[in-house]
Design an enzyme around this catalytic site. Structure first.
Site, PDB file in Angstrom:
ATOM      1  N   ASP A 160       1.026  -2.547  -1.196  1.00  0.00           N
ATOM      2  CA  ASP A 160       1.699  -2.897   0.082  1.00  0.00           C
ATOM      3  C   ASP A 160       0.924  -2.906   1.065  1.00  0.00           C
ATOM      4  O   ASP A 160       1.146  -4.096   1.893  1.00  0.00           O
ATOM      5  CB  ASP A 160       2.924  -2.701   0.207  1.00  0.00           C
ATOM      6  CG  ASP A 160       3.641  -2.208  -1.055  1.00  0.00           C
ATOM      7  OD1 ASP A 160       3.987  -3.240  -1.094  1.00  0.00           O
ATOM      8  OD2 ASP A 160       4.058  -1.514  -1.797  1.00  0.00           O
ATOM      9  N   CYS A 166      -2.758   5.881  -2.268  1.00  0.00           N
ATOM     10  CA  CYS A 166      -2.283   6.026  -4.047  1.00  0.00           C
ATOM     11  C   CYS A 166      -2.224   4.606  -4.486  1.00  0.00           C
ATOM     12  O   CYS A 166      -1.717   4.567  -5.891  1.00  0.00           O
ATOM     13  CB  CYS A 166      -1.079   6.781  -4.765  1.00  0.00           C
ATOM     14  SG  CYS A 166       0.613   5.634  -3.216  1.00  0.00           S
ATOM     15  N   GLU A 191       2.383   2.404   4.166  1.00  0.00           N
ATOM     16  CA  GLU A 191       2.349   1.429   3.401  1.00  0.00           C
ATOM     17  C   GLU A 191       2.440   0.110   4.180  1.00  0.00           C
ATOM     18  O   GLU A 191       2.146  -1.342   4.047  1.00  0.00           O
ATOM     19  CB  GLU A 191       2.689   0.750   1.951  1.00  0.00           C
ATOM     20  CG  GLU A 191       4.097   1.179   1.544  1.00  0.00           C
ATOM     21  CD  GLU A 191       4.846   2.133   0.095  1.00  0.00           C
ATOM     22  OE1 GLU A 191       4.240   1.121  -0.143  1.00  0.00           O
ATOM     23  OE2 GLU A 191       5.433   1.988  -0.151  1.00  0.00           O
ATOM     24  N   HIS A 230       4.144  -2.809 -23.110  1.00  0.00           N
ATOM     25  CA  HIS A 230       4.661  -1.318 -24.286  1.00  0.00           C
ATOM     26  C   HIS A 230       3.423  -1.133 -25.213  1.00  0.00           C
ATOM     27  O   HIS A 230       2.447  -0.350 -25.255  1.00  0.00           O
ATOM     28  CB  HIS A 230       5.767  -1.169 -25.269  1.00  0.00           C
ATOM     29  CG  HIS A 230       7.081  -0.855 -23.738  1.00  0.00           C
ATOM     30  ND1 HIS A 230       6.886   0.542 -22.992  1.00  0.00           N
ATOM     31  CD2 HIS A 230       8.220  -1.674 -23.904  1.00  0.00           C
ATOM     32  CE1 HIS A 230       7.883   0.099 -22.174  1.00  0.00           C
ATOM     33  NE2 HIS A 230       8.777  -0.522 -22.681  1.00  0.00           N
TER      34      HIS A 230
HETATM   35  C1  PEP Z   1       0.805   1.158  -2.900  1.00  0.00           C
HETATM   36  O1  PEP Z   1       2.106  -0.471  -2.245  1.00  0.00           O
HETATM   37  O2  PEP Z   1       0.435   1.170  -3.374  1.00  0.00           O
HETATM   38  C2  PEP Z   1       1.568   1.239  -3.933  1.00  0.00           C
HETATM   39  C3  PEP Z   1       1.157   2.186  -4.534  1.00  0.00           C
HETATM   40  O3  PEP Z   1       3.452   1.548  -3.967  1.00  0.00           O
HETATM   41  P1  PEP Z   1       3.690   0.354  -4.792  1.00  0.00           P
HETATM   42  O4  PEP Z   1       2.352  -0.213  -5.995  1.00  0.00           O
HETATM   43  O5  PEP Z   1       4.358   1.168  -6.798  1.00  0.00           O
HETATM   44  O6  PEP Z   1       4.354  -0.354  -4.081  1.00  0.00           O
HETATM   45 MG    MG Z   2       4.110   0.206  -2.602  1.00  0.00          MG
END
Ligand code: PEP
Ligand code: MG
Length: 593
Positions: free
Chosen positions: A464, A511, A440, A198
């Protein structure tokens, strides 16, 4: 003033909030509560000892309540952390656990509390995800408030600092951090903590340079030592010599000019030189990060990791808890798009309100959508909250870890049931919410054409996808160097997903954190992604990089990239073609030389 006898001691920690600060250190001394005397409590004194403990908890609650009431405006967004600590003071494992240890082992309250905390810490330590591992620090911080009352020591007073200094501490609890007068603080350095603690999150959203996880900082630095904190590179230099000081003054100026330039334009679209607009959104874990998203010019929320609300609490969150949280998020974001990912627990993130089976390979186990489909009540509660909140803002829904089309079909079926139940209950909700799948898992890549028929958008989770396709545990340090976002296999998979999405006429975004590295941007742009999302503070830099590129040129460039046979040749090609655009990045990442 530095002189020829300057120590020029360079220490490496974890840079969690970028920027450079130069100034006098202030060593924030804290009670060493690791050494706690063990005392045998005779049976006739057990009740009195338990009461002493309960009294200490009550006092801690009063103290925290006072802090919460008096929190200055600039920290208001972080008050929820203190609320969590308030809850933790009565956490079953800590509160009941301590009382049990007093009763059953005849331990004095201090020792019993320490043991209960150690037990919980050990449980958290086993979690591979650093974010969740770090949450054990919340337990430590909350219990410290009780311990101080038991020991009769004063709550350390950080609010008394009256000079512009750099704080150096063993650890800073959120309660302590919120008492700091911001205008007095140039930077933070702590021995504990990491990117996801935090203090790190707060430092970032307050734009104060911070280096955490710096092992012996309080042994090596003394109050009034001149120090340099490079929050970008994670470096602290104690007692710098003249040359180092001059160099860092220059870097500080450069960084500030750069920051001023990119933040001036961060609210504008990331438009290429030939007019293509790439949507650049943020990934967040906590509602309070929204402020940072807006400040850094995020076009929306590309990924809201909703796990946090399920952790650090005795039971599961109610529909109302979730609804309030999602609605606040959507409302603060105005009309901007918010992608809420359904619960991705299991694997390495565990909620205390759920009983978990031991798994040999948790990353391949009952995680994410698999867990939700097996726990329909938990899933439905979340879906109801999302649909209801979507009535108040631009929310869309995304399912994680899809490996086969049946999972989407089942999830949509449950979503329909939930919509019908809301209808029956007469509650307002969004009827036609957009549905997306995270890509993923390699099987999802290969069957992307099939999945595309079932959803409105794809979001490629490369964090992932890289782990599952290259067989590299994403949190295993021993294989970290093999975790390569620019591996030809990864690039081909992204291309395949983009092609399937385009054929089906659906949106495709990415993402994973690879989107936050400027080096990868020409490739991601050229691959034809509609949107990318990343941690909020990287957004201004990434938007800036996009503006230096031509979309048409990057598409041609990607053809060449896809012909490369290794990660190093891909990297070489990027550097040779676009090296100049990354000047600032290499500066930000560079060490003290
Ligand atoms: C990913 O797997 O790229 C993702 C964005 O999800 P997380 O990092 O939460 O697994
Ligand atoms: Mg993921």
């Amino acid at each position: 003033m530095p002189d020829s006898t300057a120590r020029n001691l360079s220490l490496q920690g974890i840079g969690v909030s970028p920027g450079i600060a130069i100034g006098k250190a202030y060593l924030f001394e804290q009670e060493d509560i690791d050494v706690i005397e063990k005392r045998f409590v005779p049976p006739e004194e057990i009740d009195a000892e338990i009461n002493r403990f309960k009294e200490a908890v009550k006092k801690a609650q009063q103290h925290l309540r006072k802090i919460i009431k008096e929190v200055p405006d600039e920290y208001r967004d972080h008050v929820y952390i203190l609320d969590t600590h308030m809850m933790l003071l009565k956490d079953k494992m800590i509160y009941d656990g301590t009382i049990e240890l007093i009763e059953e082992k005849n331990l004095n309250a201090e020792r019993a509390l320490k043991k209960a905390v150690d037990n919980v810490k050990a449980m958290f330590k086993k979690m591979p995800d650093p974010y969740f591992r770090e949450r054990s620090s919340d337990i430590v911080h909350a219990s410290k408030l009780i311990l101080e009352n038991l020991l009769g020591t004063d709550h350390s007073k950080i609010s008394d600092i009256d000079k512009r200094v750099i704080i150096v501490a063993h650890d800073l609890s959120p309660a302590e951090t919120t008492q700091i007068q911001l205008e007095k603080i140039k930077a933070f350095v702590t021995e504990l903590g990491s990117h996801t603690s935090h203090t790190g999150i707060m430092a970032r959203s307050l734009d104060i340079p911070a280096v955490l996880g710096l092992g012996d900082a309080t042994q090596l630095v003394e109050t009034d030592d001149l120090i340099i904190v490079d929050g970008s590179a994670g470096i602290v230099i104690v007692d710098p010599d003249e040359d180092t000081l001059t160099r860092y003054h220059e870097r500080k100026d450069l960084f500030e000019q750069f920051r001023a330039r990119v933040t001036r334009t961060s609210h504008l679209p990331a438009e290429t030189t030939d007019g293509y607009c790439l949507t650049v959104s943020a990934n967040i874990e906590l509602l309070e990060e929204v402020v940072s998203v807006i400040d850094h010019g995020g076009d929306g929320i590309g990924l809201y990791r909703t796990e946090f609300l399920y952790l650090n609490r005795p039971g599961l969150p109610s529909e109302q808890d979730l609804f309030d949280n999602y609605r606040d998020l959507a409302e603060i974001m105005g009309g901007r798009q918010v992608t809420v990912r359904t619960l991705d627990i299991g694997g390495d993130k565990f909620a205390s309100g759920v009983s978990w089976a031991e798994e040999m390979n948790p990353a391949l186990g009952l995680r994410a959508i698999r867990f939700c489909l097996r726990s329909p009540e938990i899933f439905k509660t979340q879906l109801r909250a999302i649909l209801r909140a979507a009535y108040f803002g631009n929310i869309r829904i995304m399912f994680p870890m899809i490996a086969q089309v049946e999972e989407i079909i089942q999830a949509k079926h449950i979503l329909n049931e939930v919509a019908e139940s809301l209808h029956r209950d007469g509650l307002p909700f969004r009827e036609n919410i957009q549905i997306g799948a995270m890509i993923e898992v390699p099987s999802a890549v290969v069957t992307a054409d099939i999945l595309a028929k079932e959803v409105d958008f794809f979001s490629i989770g490369t964090n992932d996808l890289i782990q599952y396709s290259l067989a590299i545990d994403r949190i295993n340090k021993n294989v970290a160097s093999l975790y390569q976002p620019l591996h030809p296999a990864v690039l081909r998979m992204i291309r395949r997903v983009v092609e399937s999405a385009k054929e089906a006429g659906i949106e495709v975004s990415l993402c994973g954190e690879m989107a936050a590295d400027p080096v990868n941007i020409p490739v991601l742009l050229g691959l034809g992604l509609d949107a990318i999302s990343m941690n909020p503070i990287s957004i201004p830099t990434i938007k800036n990089v996009v503006r230096t590129l031509s979309f048409e040129e990057s598409k041609l460039f990607v053809q060449e990239v896809l012909e490369q046979t290794s990660t190093s040749s891909v990297l070489g090609l990027i550097q040779a073609t676009y090296g100049k655009s990354f000047e600032m990045d290499s500066y930000l990442q560079s060490d003290a030389e």
